[in-house]
Design a protein around this motif. Sequence first.
Motif, short mmCIF file in Angstrom:
data_model
loop_
_atom_site.label_atom_id
_atom_site.label_comp_id
_atom_site.label_asym_id
_atom_site.label_seq_id
_atom_site.Cartn_x
_atom_site.Cartn_y
_atom_site.Cartn_z
N THR A 17 0.87 -1.17 0.00
CA THR A 17 0.00 0.00 0.00
C THR A 17 0.91 1.23 0.00
OG1 THR A 17 -0.17 0.46 2.38
CG2 THR A 17 -1.58 -1.32 1.52
N ALA A 22 1.22 3.33 2.30
CA ALA A 22 1.71 3.61 3.66
C ALA A 22 2.58 2.50 4.26
CB ALA A 22 0.51 3.85 4.59
N GLN A 33 -1.67 5.56 14.00
CA GLN A 33 -2.61 6.04 13.00
C GLN A 33 -2.78 5.05 11.85
OE1 GLN A 33 0.51 7.13 13.37
NE2 GLN A 33 1.42 7.40 11.34
N LEU A 34 -1.88 4.06 11.75
CA LEU A 34 -1.98 3.06 10.68
C LEU A 34 -2.80 1.83 11.07
CD1 LEU A 34 1.63 3.14 9.21
CD2 LEU A 34 -0.45 4.19 8.29
N LYS A 89 -6.07 1.40 11.71
CA LYS A 89 -7.29 1.23 10.91
C LYS A 89 -6.97 1.02 9.42
CE LYS A 89 -11.92 2.70 10.09
NZ LYS A 89 -13.09 3.26 10.66
N PRO A 90 -6.06 1.78 8.82
CA PRO A 90 -5.71 1.49 7.42
C PRO A 90 -5.17 0.07 7.22
CG PRO A 90 -4.95 3.68 7.99
CD PRO A 90 -5.43 3.03 9.26
N THR A 142 -8.19 -2.24 7.35
CA THR A 142 -8.97 -2.10 6.11
C THR A 142 -8.27 -2.79 4.94
OG1 THR A 142 -9.90 -0.02 6.92
CG2 THR A 142 -10.00 -0.42 4.53
N ALA A 143 -6.97 -2.58 4.80
CA ALA A 143 -6.22 -3.18 3.69
C ALA A 143 -6.16 -4.70 3.82
CB ALA A 143 -4.81 -2.59 3.63
#
Length: 146
Positions: free
Chosen positions: A16, A18, A119-120, A122-123, A126-127
């Motif tokens: 991704t 990030a 902060q990562l 949730k991403p 989701t990913a």
Amino acid sequence: MPFVPDDFAVPRELVTPAFRLEPLGPQYNEADHAAWTSSIGHIRATPGFENRTWPPADGMPITENLSDLERHAKDFAERRGFTFTVLDDTVIGCVYIYPAKDDPQVTRVHSWVTASRAQLDKPLYTAVSAWLAADWPFEKIEYAPR
């Protein structure tokens, strides 16, 4: 019953903007140990880890961590479970994909990121959720929502 079908090509990475996921192995021992020991309280508060015994509150020696990484790599090679390290320029977390011990029809997924990369969370969730739905053969997945 095997965790994944014999003819299933296990994905080796997720990329991704990030972060990226790669199979966890002993080559990540120092960075993995530094990542989780810097974030024990944060990981233990992450959804899915609240009632788990890992990470140990007092940490563990790096030699014991190496044994854990070797076990995860062996599980991956033998297709019994799949652990991925989460990377940016270093280890910032892990994703564990294993059959549930109480019901092998259920796939249990856990993930964590370091407190400095909170902060990562949730991403990552989701990913990984989208990746599991698109590229893996699992029908029933339990992964604590974020």
